[in-house]
Write an enzyme that holds these catalytic residues in place. Sequence first.
Site: not given
Length: 136
Positions: A12, A52, A88, A105, A115, A118, A129
């Site tokens: 990000k 999103y 994740r 993170r 954060n 993604h 995605e």
Amino acid sequence: MSDKEQTLSIIKPDAVERNLDNEIKEIFKNNGFQIVKEKKIQIEKSEAEKFYNVHQTKPFYNDLCAYLSSGPIVVMVLEKENAVLANRELMGATNPNDAQEGTIRKKYGISIDKNSVHGSDSLENAKIEINFFFKD
Ligand code: UDP
Ligand code: MG
């Protein structure tokens, strides 16, 4: 045993701005992910709104879309066994304050909105995605 999966990862704006993209890519590679596609881009707010759209009813939606389009991002297709879940786990909790030691993170995240990364939350969303950013 499980099959190789692909998942979408985004570094990000807060992390790209701090020149952390190469460091974060190394973390993925060191954790067994292959970066099979990648590009550094900046998206329009309207594209962030599409990306999103599952969050469109959330109070943070507008700020989130403004933020994701505020600067360059690095978009990647990561491949590994169980890539969706593995990514994740490596990312850590949405709020960096709640993220476990050793997660991306925890290490780099500034706040719940900034954060740093993604990651797709399911195999189905990973496909959507990946197709969103890499239509071949
Ligand atoms: N987010 C936010 N405020 C919140 C919850 C989420 O700004 O209260 C942002 C945050 O950047 C998060 C993104 O919205 O990464 C998407 O939220 P989600 O719940 O899908 O978290 P993620 O899947 O990224 O962990
Ligand atoms: Mg999510």
